[in-house]
Design a protein around this motif. Structure first.
Motif, PDB file in Angstrom:
ATOM      1  N   ARG A   1       0.836  -1.191   0.000  1.00  0.00           N
ATOM      2  CA  ARG A   1       0.000   0.000   0.000  1.00  0.00           C
ATOM      3  C   ARG A   1       0.875   1.246   0.000  1.00  0.00           C
ATOM      4  NH1 ARG A   1      -3.872  -0.898   4.915  1.00  0.00           N
ATOM      5  NH2 ARG A   1      -1.893  -0.340   5.811  1.00  0.00           N
ATOM      6  N   VAL A   2       0.312   2.309  -0.481  1.00  0.00           N
ATOM      7  CA  VAL A   2       1.057   3.558  -0.599  1.00  0.00           C
ATOM      8  C   VAL A   2       1.445   4.068   0.778  1.00  0.00           C
ATOM      9  CG1 VAL A   2       0.905   5.949  -1.372  1.00  0.00           C
ATOM     10  CG2 VAL A   2      -0.086   4.133  -2.752  1.00  0.00           C
ATOM     11  N   ALA A   3       0.546   3.938   1.768  1.00  0.00           N
ATOM     12  CA  ALA A   3       0.843   4.456   3.104  1.00  0.00           C
ATOM     13  C   ALA A   3       2.026   3.726   3.725  1.00  0.00           C
ATOM     14  CB  ALA A   3      -0.383   4.316   4.004  1.00  0.00           C
ATOM     15  N   ILE A   4       2.135   2.425   3.457  1.00  0.00           N
ATOM     16  CA  ILE A   4       3.240   1.666   4.039  1.00  0.00           C
ATOM     17  C   ILE A   4       4.531   2.016   3.324  1.00  0.00           C
ATOM     18  CG2 ILE A   4       4.167  -0.653   4.353  1.00  0.00           C
ATOM     19  CD1 ILE A   4       1.294  -1.593   4.782  1.00  0.00           C
ATOM     20  N   ARG A   5       4.465   2.174   1.994  1.00  0.00           N
ATOM     21  CA  ARG A   5       5.667   2.535   1.262  1.00  0.00           C
ATOM     22  C   ARG A   5       6.160   3.917   1.658  1.00  0.00           C
ATOM     23  NH1 ARG A   5       4.552   2.250  -4.696  1.00  0.00           N
ATOM     24  NH2 ARG A   5       2.396   2.126  -4.096  1.00  0.00           N
ATOM     25  N   ALA A   6       5.235   4.798   2.003  1.00  0.00           N
ATOM     26  CA  ALA A   6       5.627   6.152   2.387  1.00  0.00           C
ATOM     27  C   ALA A   6       6.059   6.212   3.844  1.00  0.00           C
ATOM     28  CB  ALA A   6       4.468   7.106   2.152  1.00  0.00           C
ATOM     29  N   GLY A   7       5.961   5.141   4.551  1.00  0.00           N
ATOM     30  CA  GLY A   7       6.384   5.106   5.958  1.00  0.00           C
ATOM     31  C   GLY A   7       5.284   5.533   6.916  1.00  0.00           C
ATOM     32  N   ARG A   8       4.066   5.673   6.432  1.00  0.00           N
ATOM     33  CA  ARG A   8       2.948   6.048   7.313  1.00  0.00           C
ATOM     34  C   ARG A   8       2.148   4.805   7.614  1.00  0.00           C
ATOM     35  NH1 ARG A   8       2.300  10.037   3.115  1.00  0.00           N
ATOM     36  NH2 ARG A   8       0.590   8.743   2.422  1.00  0.00           N
ATOM     37  N   ARG A   9       2.065   4.479   8.848  1.00  0.00           N
ATOM     38  CA  ARG A   9       1.311   3.298   9.264  1.00  0.00           C
ATOM     39  C   ARG A   9       0.184   3.727  10.169  1.00  0.00           C
ATOM     40  NH1 ARG A   9       4.899  -1.592   8.474  1.00  0.00           N
ATOM     41  NH2 ARG A   9       6.638  -0.625   7.442  1.00  0.00           N
ATOM     42  N   ALA A  10      -0.828   2.890  10.300  1.00  0.00           N
ATOM     43  CA  ALA A  10      -1.974   3.205  11.156  1.00  0.00           C
ATOM     44  C   ALA A  10      -1.501   3.313  12.597  1.00  0.00           C
ATOM     45  CB  ALA A  10      -3.034   2.121  11.027  1.00  0.00           C
ATOM     46  N   ASN A  11      -1.923   4.369  13.249  1.00  0.00           N
ATOM     47  CA  ASN A  11      -1.525   4.611  14.626  1.00  0.00           C
ATOM     48  C   ASN A  11      -2.530   3.930  15.551  1.00  0.00           C
ATOM     49  OD1 ASN A  11      -0.453   5.550  16.938  1.00  0.00           O
ATOM     50  ND2 ASN A  11      -0.675   7.721  16.450  1.00  0.00           N
ATOM     51  N   ARG A  12      -2.094   2.951  16.249  1.00  0.00           N
ATOM     52  CA  ARG A  12      -3.008   2.208  17.119  1.00  0.00           C
ATOM     53  C   ARG A  12      -3.449   3.042  18.311  1.00  0.00           C
ATOM     54  NH1 ARG A  12      -3.470  -2.619  14.994  1.00  0.00           N
ATOM     55  NH2 ARG A  12      -1.699  -3.695  14.072  1.00  0.00           N
ATOM     56  N   VAL A  13      -2.631   3.962  18.752  1.00  0.00           N
ATOM     57  CA  VAL A  13      -3.025   4.830  19.861  1.00  0.00           C
ATOM     58  C   VAL A  13      -4.196   5.709  19.429  1.00  0.00           C
ATOM     59  CG1 VAL A  13      -2.258   6.698  21.383  1.00  0.00           C
ATOM     60  CG2 VAL A  13      -0.722   4.812  20.861  1.00  0.00           C
ATOM     61  N   GLY A  14      -4.137   6.201  18.211  1.00  0.00           N
ATOM     62  CA  GLY A  14      -5.239   7.011  17.685  1.00  0.00           C
ATOM     63  C   GLY A  14      -6.520   6.211  17.580  1.00  0.00           C
ATOM     64  N   LEU A  15      -6.403   4.968  17.121  1.00  0.00           N
ATOM     65  CA  LEU A  15      -7.590   4.115  17.043  1.00  0.00           C
ATOM     66  C   LEU A  15      -8.165   3.845  18.425  1.00  0.00           C
ATOM     67  CD1 LEU A  15      -6.491   1.540  14.325  1.00  0.00           C
ATOM     68  CD2 LEU A  15      -8.119   3.419  14.105  1.00  0.00           C
ATOM     69  N   ALA A  16      -7.297   3.596  19.399  1.00  0.00           N
ATOM     70  CA  ALA A  16      -7.768   3.347  20.770  1.00  0.00           C
ATOM     71  C   ALA A  16      -8.451   4.587  21.334  1.00  0.00           C
ATOM     72  CB  ALA A  16      -6.604   2.927  21.657  1.00  0.00           C
ATOM     73  N   LEU A  17      -7.850   5.753  21.112  1.00  0.00           N
ATOM     74  CA  LEU A  17      -8.478   6.991  21.586  1.00  0.00           C
ATOM     75  C   LEU A  17      -9.815   7.233  20.901  1.00  0.00           C
ATOM     76  CD1 LEU A  17      -5.452   9.405  21.888  1.00  0.00           C
ATOM     77  CD2 LEU A  17      -6.772   8.373  23.730  1.00  0.00           C
ATOM     78  N   GLY A  18      -9.879   6.950  19.620  1.00  0.00           N
ATOM     79  CA  GLY A  18     -11.149   7.083  18.889  1.00  0.00           C
ATOM     80  C   GLY A  18     -12.213   6.160  19.442  1.00  0.00           C
ATOM     81  N   ALA A  19     -11.837   4.923  19.761  1.00  0.00           N
ATOM     82  CA  ALA A  19     -12.796   3.977  20.342  1.00  0.00           C
ATOM     83  C   ALA A  19     -13.265   4.449  21.712  1.00  0.00           C
ATOM     84  CB  ALA A  19     -12.161   2.590  20.441  1.00  0.00           C
ATOM     85  N   ILE A  20     -12.348   5.004  22.500  1.00  0.00           N
ATOM     86  CA  ILE A  20     -12.727   5.509  23.825  1.00  0.00           C
ATOM     87  C   ILE A  20     -13.693   6.678  23.689  1.00  0.00           C
ATOM     88  CG2 ILE A  20     -11.825   6.726  25.853  1.00  0.00           C
ATOM     89  CD1 ILE A  20      -9.318   4.948  25.595  1.00  0.00           C
ATOM     90  N   VAL A  21     -13.429   7.582  22.747  1.00  0.00           N
ATOM     91  CA  VAL A  21     -14.318   8.722  22.542  1.00  0.00           C
ATOM     92  C   VAL A  21     -15.698   8.261  22.095  1.00  0.00           C
ATOM     93  CG1 VAL A  21     -14.700  10.736  21.056  1.00  0.00           C
ATOM     94  CG2 VAL A  21     -12.487  10.389  22.124  1.00  0.00           C
ATOM     95  N   VAL A  22     -15.753   7.300  21.187  1.00  0.00           N
ATOM     96  CA  VAL A  22     -17.050   6.794  20.728  1.00  0.00           C
ATOM     97  C   VAL A  22     -17.802   6.135  21.883  1.00  0.00           C
ATOM     98  CG1 VAL A  22     -18.119   5.045  19.247  1.00  0.00           C
ATOM     99  CG2 VAL A  22     -16.383   6.568  18.326  1.00  0.00           C
ATOM    100  N   ALA A  23     -17.103   5.347  22.701  1.00  0.00           N
ATOM    101  CA  ALA A  23     -17.756   4.704  23.849  1.00  0.00           C
ATOM    102  C   ALA A  23     -18.256   5.759  24.833  1.00  0.00           C
ATOM    103  CB  ALA A  23     -16.781   3.758  24.540  1.00  0.00           C
ATOM    104  N   PHE A  24     -17.475   6.810  25.060  1.00  0.00           N
ATOM    105  CA  PHE A  24     -17.891   7.878  25.963  1.00  0.00           C
ATOM    106  C   PHE A  24     -19.132   8.584  25.428  1.00  0.00           C
ATOM    107  CE2 PHE A  24     -17.751  12.373  27.165  1.00  0.00           C
ATOM    108  CZ  PHE A  24     -17.860  12.246  28.541  1.00  0.00           C
ATOM    109  N   LEU A  25     -19.160   8.859  24.119  1.00  0.00           N
ATOM    110  CA  LEU A  25     -20.320   9.532  23.529  1.00  0.00           C
ATOM    111  C   LEU A  25     -21.573   8.668  23.622  1.00  0.00           C
ATOM    112  CD1 LEU A  25     -18.755  11.261  20.407  1.00  0.00           C
ATOM    113  CD2 LEU A  25     -19.561  12.323  22.514  1.00  0.00           C
ATOM    114  N   LEU A  26     -21.420   7.364  23.409  1.00  0.00           N
ATOM    115  CA  LEU A  26     -22.577   6.477  23.544  1.00  0.00           C
ATOM    116  C   LEU A  26     -23.083   6.436  24.979  1.00  0.00           C
ATOM    117  CD1 LEU A  26     -21.549   3.523  21.214  1.00  0.00           C
ATOM    118  CD2 LEU A  26     -23.300   5.246  20.812  1.00  0.00           C
ATOM    119  N   GLY A  27     -22.165   6.400  25.945  1.00  0.00           N
ATOM    120  CA  GLY A  27     -22.566   6.429  27.354  1.00  0.00           C
ATOM    121  C   GLY A  27     -23.222   7.741  27.716  1.00  0.00           C
ATOM    122  N   PHE A  28     -22.685   8.848  27.212  1.00  0.00           N
ATOM    123  CA  PHE A  28     -23.281  10.160  27.485  1.00  0.00           C
ATOM    124  C   PHE A  28     -24.676  10.257  26.882  1.00  0.00           C
ATOM    125  CE2 PHE A  28     -23.841  14.712  26.580  1.00  0.00           C
ATOM    126  CZ  PHE A  28     -23.737  15.194  27.875  1.00  0.00           C
TER     127      PHE A  28
END
Length: 138
Positions: A44-71
């Protein structure tokens, strides 16, 4: 074979392969160029360019979504309980108004009769009328 800038270096443990020449021709390697290369990998282009998916960002996104659903769930619960409180208050007001209506009707029934009107008139300083005076016609 051309060497491009930014090409990946080959690991040292991969054996070199010889390039087969077409029938009747001899291919001489260019000076400074390697005769062998690794097979091209498709990535993939992102891997060749040295950009990989940030797992911390995904975890933070999941936490925000869970918080919004709880709210959202909490907001709905508060809304339902507030509606229940308003309903109870309206039922209490209705019962109070019905009791006041019954009281006023009984007062009207009691005070609307002839004995009550006569008593109120006497208490107000009025007296009973005398016999009617009949005036003869001329």
């Amino acid at each position: 074979m051309a060497v491009y800038e930014g090409a990946r270096p080959r690991p040292g443990f991969v054996p070199r392969r010889s390039v087969p020449a077409p029938a009747g021709r001899v291919i001489l390697p260019r000076r400074g160029a390697e005769t062998l290369s690794l097979p091209r990998r498709r990535s993939r282009v992102a891997i060749r360019a040295g950009r990989r998916a940030n797992r911390v960002g995904l975890a933070l996104g999941a936490i925000v979504v869970a918080f919004l659903l709880g709210f959202f769930s909490l907001a709905q619960t508060v809304r339902v309980s507030a509606s229940g409180y308003d309903l109870d208050q309206l039922q209490t007001d209705r019962a109070r108004l019905l009791a006041e209506q019954r009281q006023l009707r009984s007062d009207l029934d009691r005070l609307g009769g002839e004995p009550a009107v006569r008593k109120l008139a006497i208490d107000g300083g009025l007296t009973q009328l005398a016999e009617p005076l009949v005036v003869p016609a001329r």
